[in-house]
Design a protein around this motif. Structure first.
Motif, PDB file in Angstrom:
ATOM      1  N   LEU A 187       0.839  -1.202   0.000  1.00  0.00           N
ATOM      2  CA  LEU A 187       0.000   0.000   0.000  1.00  0.00           C
ATOM      3  C   LEU A 187       0.870   1.247   0.000  1.00  0.00           C
ATOM      4  O   LEU A 187       1.879   1.314   0.714  1.00  0.00           O
ATOM      5  CB  LEU A 187      -0.925  -0.011   1.215  1.00  0.00           C
ATOM      6  CG  LEU A 187      -1.875   1.176   1.419  1.00  0.00           C
ATOM      7  CD1 LEU A 187      -3.188   0.711   2.061  1.00  0.00           C
ATOM      8  CD2 LEU A 187      -1.244   2.263   2.292  1.00  0.00           C
ATOM      9  N   ASP A 188       0.452   2.254  -0.782  1.00  0.00           N
ATOM     10  CA  ASP A 188       1.163   3.535  -0.819  1.00  0.00           C
ATOM     11  C   ASP A 188       0.174   4.636  -1.150  1.00  0.00           C
ATOM     12  O   ASP A 188      -0.715   4.448  -1.992  1.00  0.00           O
ATOM     13  CB  ASP A 188       2.274   3.503  -1.874  1.00  0.00           C
ATOM     14  CG  ASP A 188       3.015   4.839  -1.956  1.00  0.00           C
ATOM     15  OD1 ASP A 188       3.719   5.181  -0.992  1.00  0.00           O
ATOM     16  OD2 ASP A 188       2.887   5.520  -2.990  1.00  0.00           O
ATOM     17  N   ILE A 189       0.303   5.771  -0.490  1.00  0.00           N
ATOM     18  CA  ILE A 189      -0.590   6.891  -0.766  1.00  0.00           C
ATOM     19  C   ILE A 189       0.198   8.041  -1.384  1.00  0.00           C
ATOM     20  O   ILE A 189       1.404   8.171  -1.182  1.00  0.00           O
ATOM     21  CB  ILE A 189      -1.302   7.392   0.508  1.00  0.00           C
ATOM     22  CG1 ILE A 189      -0.289   8.004   1.494  1.00  0.00           C
ATOM     23  CG2 ILE A 189      -2.090   6.278   1.165  1.00  0.00           C
ATOM     24  CD1 ILE A 189      -0.933   8.671   2.688  1.00  0.00           C
ATOM     25  N   GLU A 190      -0.489   8.859  -2.160  1.00  0.00           N
ATOM     26  CA  GLU A 190       0.061  10.109  -2.673  1.00  0.00           C
ATOM     27  C   GLU A 190      -0.843  11.234  -2.180  1.00  0.00           C
ATOM     28  O   GLU A 190      -2.079  11.095  -2.177  1.00  0.00           O
ATOM     29  CB  GLU A 190       0.130  10.105  -4.200  1.00  0.00           C
ATOM     30  CG  GLU A 190       0.960   8.970  -4.791  1.00  0.00           C
ATOM     31  CD  GLU A 190       2.404   8.946  -4.340  1.00  0.00           C
ATOM     32  OE1 GLU A 190       2.896   9.997  -3.863  1.00  0.00           O
ATOM     33  OE2 GLU A 190       3.041   7.891  -4.455  1.00  0.00           O
ATOM     34  N   CYS A 191      -0.236  12.333  -1.763  1.00  0.00           N
ATOM     35  CA  CYS A 191      -1.017  13.390  -1.136  1.00  0.00           C
ATOM     36  C   CYS A 191      -0.355  14.746  -1.325  1.00  0.00           C
ATOM     37  O   CYS A 191       0.804  14.846  -1.754  1.00  0.00           O
ATOM     38  CB  CYS A 191      -1.192  13.107   0.353  1.00  0.00           C
ATOM     39  SG  CYS A 191       0.375  13.086   1.272  1.00  0.00           S
ATOM     40  N   ALA A 192      -1.097  15.791  -0.991  1.00  0.00           N
ATOM     41  CA  ALA A 192      -0.565  17.145  -1.002  1.00  0.00           C
ATOM     42  C   ALA A 192       0.255  17.392   0.254  1.00  0.00           C
ATOM     43  O   ALA A 192       0.188  16.627   1.222  1.00  0.00           O
ATOM     44  CB  ALA A 192      -1.720  18.147  -1.090  1.00  0.00           C
ATOM     45  N   MET A 193       1.025  18.454   0.267  1.00  0.00           N
ATOM     46  CA  MET A 193       1.804  18.805   1.456  1.00  0.00           C
ATOM     47  C   MET A 193       0.897  19.039   2.663  1.00  0.00           C
ATOM     48  O   MET A 193       1.279  18.796   3.805  1.00  0.00           O
ATOM     49  CB  MET A 193       2.634  20.054   1.178  1.00  0.00           C
ATOM     50  CG  MET A 193       3.842  19.816   0.285  1.00  0.00           C
ATOM     51  SD  MET A 193       5.107  18.822   1.127  1.00  0.00           S
ATOM     52  CE  MET A 193       5.666  19.982   2.377  1.00  0.00           C
ATOM     53  N   SER A 194      -0.327  19.494   2.401  1.00  0.00           N
ATOM     54  CA  SER A 194      -1.286  19.754   3.478  1.00  0.00           C
ATOM     55  C   SER A 194      -1.912  18.473   4.024  1.00  0.00           C
ATOM     56  O   SER A 194      -2.608  18.508   5.035  1.00  0.00           O
ATOM     57  CB  SER A 194      -2.389  20.679   2.965  1.00  0.00           C
ATOM     58  OG  SER A 194      -3.086  20.073   1.877  1.00  0.00           O
ATOM     59  N   GLY A 195      -1.670  17.340   3.354  1.00  0.00           N
ATOM     60  CA  GLY A 195      -2.219  16.063   3.798  1.00  0.00           C
ATOM     61  C   GLY A 195      -3.424  15.599   3.010  1.00  0.00           C
ATOM     62  O   GLY A 195      -3.888  14.464   3.183  1.00  0.00           O
ATOM     63  N   GLU A 196      -3.967  16.428   2.143  1.00  0.00           N
ATOM     64  CA  GLU A 196      -5.111  16.027   1.335  1.00  0.00           C
ATOM     65  C   GLU A 196      -4.708  14.909   0.376  1.00  0.00           C
ATOM     66  O   GLU A 196      -3.721  15.010  -0.339  1.00  0.00           O
ATOM     67  CB  GLU A 196      -5.641  17.221   0.549  1.00  0.00           C
ATOM     68  CG  GLU A 196      -6.871  16.915  -0.282  1.00  0.00           C
ATOM     69  CD  GLU A 196      -7.351  18.113  -1.064  1.00  0.00           C
ATOM     70  OE1 GLU A 196      -8.285  17.961  -1.864  1.00  0.00           O
ATOM     71  OE2 GLU A 196      -6.774  19.215  -0.879  1.00  0.00           O
ATOM     72  N   LEU A 197      -5.488  13.848   0.363  1.00  0.00           N
ATOM     73  CA  LEU A 197      -5.141  12.666  -0.429  1.00  0.00           C
ATOM     74  C   LEU A 197      -5.388  12.893  -1.913  1.00  0.00           C
ATOM     75  O   LEU A 197      -6.365  13.528  -2.308  1.00  0.00           O
ATOM     76  CB  LEU A 197      -5.941  11.456   0.042  1.00  0.00           C
ATOM     77  CG  LEU A 197      -5.650  10.939   1.452  1.00  0.00           C
ATOM     78  CD1 LEU A 197      -6.641   9.850   1.831  1.00  0.00           C
ATOM     79  CD2 LEU A 197      -4.221  10.427   1.556  1.00  0.00           C
ATOM     80  N   TYR A 198      -4.483  12.355  -2.736  1.00  0.00           N
ATOM     81  CA  TYR A 198      -4.654  12.317  -4.187  1.00  0.00           C
ATOM     82  C   TYR A 198      -5.078  10.922  -4.645  1.00  0.00           C
ATOM     83  O   TYR A 198      -6.028  10.762  -5.411  1.00  0.00           O
ATOM     84  CB  TYR A 198      -3.346  12.684  -4.895  1.00  0.00           C
ATOM     85  CG  TYR A 198      -2.876  14.094  -4.711  1.00  0.00           C
ATOM     86  CD1 TYR A 198      -3.752  15.126  -4.394  1.00  0.00           C
ATOM     87  CD2 TYR A 198      -1.524  14.418  -4.861  1.00  0.00           C
ATOM     88  CE1 TYR A 198      -3.307  16.435  -4.238  1.00  0.00           C
ATOM     89  CE2 TYR A 198      -1.064  15.721  -4.716  1.00  0.00           C
ATOM     90  CZ  TYR A 198      -1.955  16.718  -4.400  1.00  0.00           C
ATOM     91  OH  TYR A 198      -1.514  18.002  -4.253  1.00  0.00           O
TER      92      TYR A 198
END
Length: 475
Positions: A187-198
């Motif tokens: 599992l891997d997530i991608e997100c903004a610097m603010s923590g909002e998920l992409y």
């Protein structure tokens, strides 16, 4: 031993003994008793074992019985009984066991007695660990029990495991031991610097998928690109989180792996679930994870009912791997000769954000490649096999890193009890008996070629067996 045996009601429908591999363990207060839950993977699938009405116990010296009883009574702390047992401390003083029906009472009584100067022995061993070690169970378990109905939370779809109560457990006969295959997802997530998920990437042998946020216009644009990646489009972040829970329900993995996956990926996911007021229901029983935190290091630990989370960095370090940098890019290049799918290494975060807004297909490829690299590293180094063998040999849980003292305790304590002794507390050794420690060679100044340095780590079991100098042997 008398103090650790559980009184079991005979099963009305005896079942043939079943074997399984231990995934997770826990002990919780349930009503007026302690409930131990063991999650196993068996050849037939996942199984939940429930042990009702287990007791917590620690020991005190016999001459402290009346004083301890007085303290607990004065402070209105409940205990089931104080009972002399046929065991001694290392100072040759007989001891008594104090039994508790709940962990809350166990911890409160322990602090109360210590604060009044009464020494408590073996007060740091949880009931679930004691239940297993006293039966010489490490990771492979044979059990019998009564199959019970699975009680699921409302609006959940979990039903793909069996639940057994009134269970009796023993170790698997080594001659009959066979490997049980554990299903794994990276599992891997991608997100903004603010923590909002992409997006969230999920990679296993049977499913390679990316959950990606996009609006209808972006989806139409991306579908014009030639792409062999399975992208499941999500309308918004809330829908992304709900789809992740649904993915776990459908694919039901035993093991979740990743890179800094606990303190980053799962930590951020928990925050986003909390933000939307959604239950992070990825446990096999539909429950949310349970979090613990190391106060000294600030490191977090996650417990998911019926699933194990393994971080590649921690597991590599436990397996004695060492790299100048434990970044995924560096480790993958070193071990596999391949790296991450990103053009601008120095501005990686900016490129991820740009791709999310303008080239979501490229972001999906990057996300899924990170998942794939972690899975390839695990296969190349046989990290999961290493963790499973370590659990089988030591009794440590699959996700326990370090723990050489705990491993020794798991194997040594039940044999110590059967020899008539309880374990001493840290610092109880003979004052003035000093071990010389390791050899330190005098340095030889200069520059040298072809220098080989050998450092032997954690040889205590070998030394103990070779020279018969185990703790009990010293007394």
């Amino acid at each position: 031993m008398q103090y650790s045996q559980q009184q079991l009601t005979p099963t009305t429908k005896p079942l043939a003994a079943t074997r399984g591999f231990l995934l997770t363990r826990s002990a919780r207060d349930r009503g007026n008793g302690i409930e131990i839950t063991l999650w196993l993977k068996t050849p037939e699938g996942p199984v939940q074992l429930i042990v009702h009405n287990e007791r917590a116990v620690f020991f005190i010296e016999m001459h402290d019985i009346e004083h301890a009883r007085q303290i607990l009574t004065q402070q209105k702390l409940n205990f089931e009984e104080i009972k002399p047992v046929a065991l001694k401390a290392f100072n040759q003083v007989n001891v008594a066991a104090i039994y508790f029906l709940t962990l809350r009472e166990f911890y409160q009584a322990r602090e109360a007695l210590k604060n009044r100067g009464i020494k408590c022995y073996e007060d740091d061993i949880r009931p679930d660990d004691r239940f297993l070690m006293e039966r010489f169970i490490t990771a492979d378990i044979t059990f019998v029990g009564e199959q019970a109905a699975v009680n699921l939370p409302a609006n959940t779809y979990y039903s793909n495991y069996l639940r057994f109560e009134q269970v009796r457990c023993k170790p698997v006969d080594k001659s009959q031991q066979h490997d049980i295959e554990l299903s794994t997802v990276s599992l891997d997530i991608e997100c903004a610097m603010s923590g909002e998920l992409y997006s969230i990437g999920l990679y296993s042998e049977h499913c390679q998928q990316v959950l990606m946020i996009a609006n209808q216009e972006e989806i139409a644009r991306e579908q014009q690109n030639t792409c062999d990646i399975d992208i499941v489009w999500q309308a918004n972040e809330k829908q992304l989180l709900l789809s992740l829970v649904a993915w776990f329900k459908h694919h039901d993995p035993d093991i979740v792996i990743g890179w800094n996956v606990i303190n980053f990926d799962f930590n951020l996911l928990q925050q986003r679930f909390d933000l939307y007021g959604i239950k992070f229901a990825i446990g096999r029983d539909g429950q949310a994870p349970y979090w613990r935190k190391n106060q000294a290091s600030e490191q977090k630990f996650i417990e998911i009912n019926g699933r194990v989370v393994l971080d590649g960095i921690d597991l590599l370090k436990t397996a004695t791997y060492n790299f100048p940098s434990f970044s995924l890019d560096n480790v993958a290049n070193t071990l596999l000769g391949i790296g991450k799918k990103v053009d601008d290494v120095d501005n990686r975060i900016q490129e991820i954000t740009d791709n999310f807004h303008h080239n979501k297909t490229a972001l999906a490829a990057y996300n899924l490649e990170d998942c794939r690299l972690v899975l390839l590293i695990f296969k190349h180094t046989q990290l999961l096999e290493f963790a499973m063998l370590r659990a089988q040999l030591t009794g440590l849980s699959l996700d326990r890193f370090g723990g050489s003292v705990a491993a020794f305790t798991n194997l040594y304590l039940p044999k110590l009890h059967r020899a008539g002794y309880i374990a001493p507390n840290m610092g109880d050794g003979d004052q003035g008996f000093d071990s010389p420690g390791g050899f330190v060679m005098d340095s030889i100044p200069g520059l040298f070629k072809n220098v080989l340095v050998l450092d032997f780590k954690s040889l205590y079991p070998s030394i103990i067996r070779s020279f018969n100098i185990d703790p009990m042997g010293l007394i």
